[in-house]
Design a protein around this motif. Structure first.
Motif, mmCIF file in Angstrom:
data_model
loop_
_atom_site.group_PDB
_atom_site.id
_atom_site.type_symbol
_atom_site.label_atom_id
_atom_site.label_comp_id
_atom_site.label_asym_id
_atom_site.label_seq_id
_atom_site.Cartn_x
_atom_site.Cartn_y
_atom_site.Cartn_z
ATOM 1 N N ILE A 350 0.723 -1.270 -0.210
ATOM 2 C CA ILE A 350 -0.068 0.054 0.033
ATOM 3 C C ILE A 350 0.888 1.187 0.100
ATOM 4 N N SER A 351 1.935 1.172 0.648
ATOM 5 C CA SER A 351 3.002 2.146 0.535
ATOM 6 C C SER A 351 3.463 2.515 -0.677
ATOM 7 N N GLN A 352 3.672 1.548 -1.539
ATOM 8 C CA GLN A 352 4.144 1.716 -2.890
ATOM 9 C C GLN A 352 2.920 2.258 -3.693
ATOM 10 N N VAL A 353 1.846 1.713 -3.463
ATOM 11 C CA VAL A 353 0.757 2.622 -4.195
ATOM 12 C C VAL A 353 0.679 4.034 -4.145
ATOM 13 N N LEU A 354 0.855 4.301 -2.829
ATOM 14 C CA LEU A 354 0.633 5.856 -2.176
ATOM 15 C C LEU A 354 1.891 6.646 -2.957
ATOM 16 N N GLY A 416 5.040 3.686 -17.601
ATOM 17 C CA GLY A 416 3.846 3.282 -17.872
ATOM 18 C C GLY A 416 3.398 1.999 -17.114
ATOM 19 N N ILE A 417 4.081 1.706 -15.878
ATOM 20 C CA ILE A 417 3.720 0.629 -15.324
ATOM 21 C C ILE A 417 3.215 0.925 -13.926
ATOM 22 N N GLY A 418 3.254 2.041 -13.304
ATOM 23 C CA GLY A 418 3.234 2.642 -12.182
ATOM 24 C C GLY A 418 1.710 2.483 -11.742
ATOM 25 N N LEU A 419 0.716 3.105 -12.579
ATOM 26 C CA LEU A 419 -0.771 2.795 -12.015
ATOM 27 C C LEU A 419 -1.342 1.394 -12.260
#
Length: 449
Positions: A350-354, A416-419
């Protein structure tokens, strides 16, 4: 005017009945008119009896007429060929009303048959039942979905799932539930929606079951097509210059299949060769990075769920970006509905998502004057959603639907891979990530748990 004859005949009968007693009392005082006296008395009795019969005849017709309405009998026909004109008109009126009632009944039956056939053709499973669980409607699509036959009460549906009847009673009006069922080796992914209404004294619940598996499969196919287009574009961008440079280098050292002598290897040729090889190496590394990015998308670790303090999670993000926020002059704020709120999630994922979302926000604020980023939570504990907002340039309407596609990016140096990675992480948590944007005003990413 219609029943004038009836009224005239009734008046005549009443007058005769009234005159007969007068004549009776007159003849009673005359001894020589004894036979006439008894004849008048008998006539009086007959007149009264006939009047009662005449009136009851109308009552009988009215009784038959109302009984036809009570039992919805539109086949009753009254005789209009009687000699008595009064009853002819009455029977004609009765027949007209019954015919009109019959037409209304036929129209009602036609509407019911139309509705019934429409419901049967609808691809959405429909089930309606009253407060006692008695089935009022069940179409073919519902039976085909759950492979059930005729049933009278929802309690008989425990063959689908033991708690299925209780779920039908609990489902609330206006809310949509996503349910998964295993029915005879078939996995059903259903969207369930209910509505409550009243029919006179009965409370009816109508529930719709829509199979969304096909829609999900179509969405996955569309995503796959987009992914293939991105792959094709990226690989062609790398392979085309590599192929052209390789051909140029070959031409430099080989003419018509013959190798030239070493004396032609001038400094310019060596320089061009090195430049071409460096370009090939650069594009090859780019292609390898692209493939590594795809590997990262397909090899996410299994989440380790634990109870996290949302306040500490936000504080960690603040500390991580504090210096960057300061250097970029970005106002960063956090909003907690409750300082004691907690979240059931994998802290690292979840930290990675934020981090991914805030990194995107920072880049989107590059040309914004008054820069701001905020993170907030919704109500409830554990937390049901987290929202990341910024007031950057936003996402154009024509690309907002593709921002989660792997390797799709609008940034020059973006991977283009983050989201897409964020979406996969949220999927592992049983949640979703969505976006809405108003260019140059607001961009909002919502993490729904």
């Amino acid at each position: 005017m219609i029943y004038k004859r009836f009224y005239v005949w009734m008046v005549v009968q009443i007058i005769l009945i009234s005159l007969t007693p007068v004549l009776f009392w007159f003849t009673l005082s005359k001894e020589y008119m004894v036979v006439t006296t008894f004849s008048l008395f008998a006539l009086w009795i007959l007149q009264i009896g006939y009047l009662i019969f005449y009136i009851n005849k109308t009552n009988r017709d009215l009784s038959r007429f109302f009984s036809a309405f009570q039992y919805q009998d539109s086949t009753l026909v009254f005789n209009e060929q009687k000699q008595d004109k009064a009853f002819q008109n009455l029977h004609h009126s009765f027949n007209r009303i019954i015919n009109a009632f019959g037409k209304v009944k036929i129209e009602k039956e036609k509407d019911f048959i139309f509705f019934q056939n429409t419901v049967e053709l609808v691809g959405v499973g429909l089930l309606a039942f009253d407060h006692n669980g008695n089935v009022r409607l069940c179409n073919k699509a519902f039976k085909d979905l759950f492979l059930v036959k005729e049933f009278q009460n929802i309690s008989e549906l425990d063959c689908i799932e033991e708690e299925f009847p209780d779920f039908l009673l609990r489902v609330k009006t206006g809310t949509q539930n996503l349910r998964r069922y295993l029915v005879k080796s078939r996995i059903l992914k259903l969207a369930v929606k209910a509505v409550d209404f009243r029919l006179e004294e009965d409370c009816i619940k109508l529930i719709a079951f829509q199979d969304i598996k096909n829609a999900i499969d179509k969405g996955e196919m569309d995503a796959m097509h987009k992914l293939i287009r991105v792959f094709t574009h990226e690989i062609m961008n790398s392979v085309s210059p590599i192929s052209m440079l390789s051909g140029s280098l070959i031409d430099l050292y080989e003419k018509n299949g013959d190798q030239p002598c070493k004396e032609i290897l001038s400094d310019g040729a060596i320089s061009n060769t090195l430049m071409g090889l460096k370009t090939i190496r650069k594009r090859s590394k780019g292609l390898m990075t692209f493939v590594d990015g795809y590997k990262n998308l397909t090899q996410l670790p299994k989440p380790h769920f634990e109870l996290l303090s949302v306040k500490k999670l936000f504080s960690h993000i603040d500390t991580l970006f504090k210096e960057e926020f300061k250097s970029e002059n970005i106002e960063f704020t956090t909003h907690l509905y409750d300082s004691e709120q907690e979240l059931i999630a994998d802290e690292k994922l979840i930290s990675q998502v934020l981090i991914n979302l805030i990194r995107n926000s920072i880049e989107a604020l590059e040309n914004t004057e008054s820069k701001s980023i905020s993170i907030s939570t919704g109500q409830g504990n554990p937390v049901n959603f987290i929202i990341v907002r910024d007031n950057g340039k936003g996402i154009p309407d024509d690309v907002i639907d593709t921002v989660f596609t792997p390797f799709f990016t609008t940034k020059e140096k973006g991977s283009g891979i983050g989201l897409n990675l964020s979406r996969q992480i949220m999927s592992l948590h049983g949640g979703t990530v969505s976006v809405r944007s108003k260019p140059d005003r607001l961009t909002e990413f919502s993490l729904q748990f």
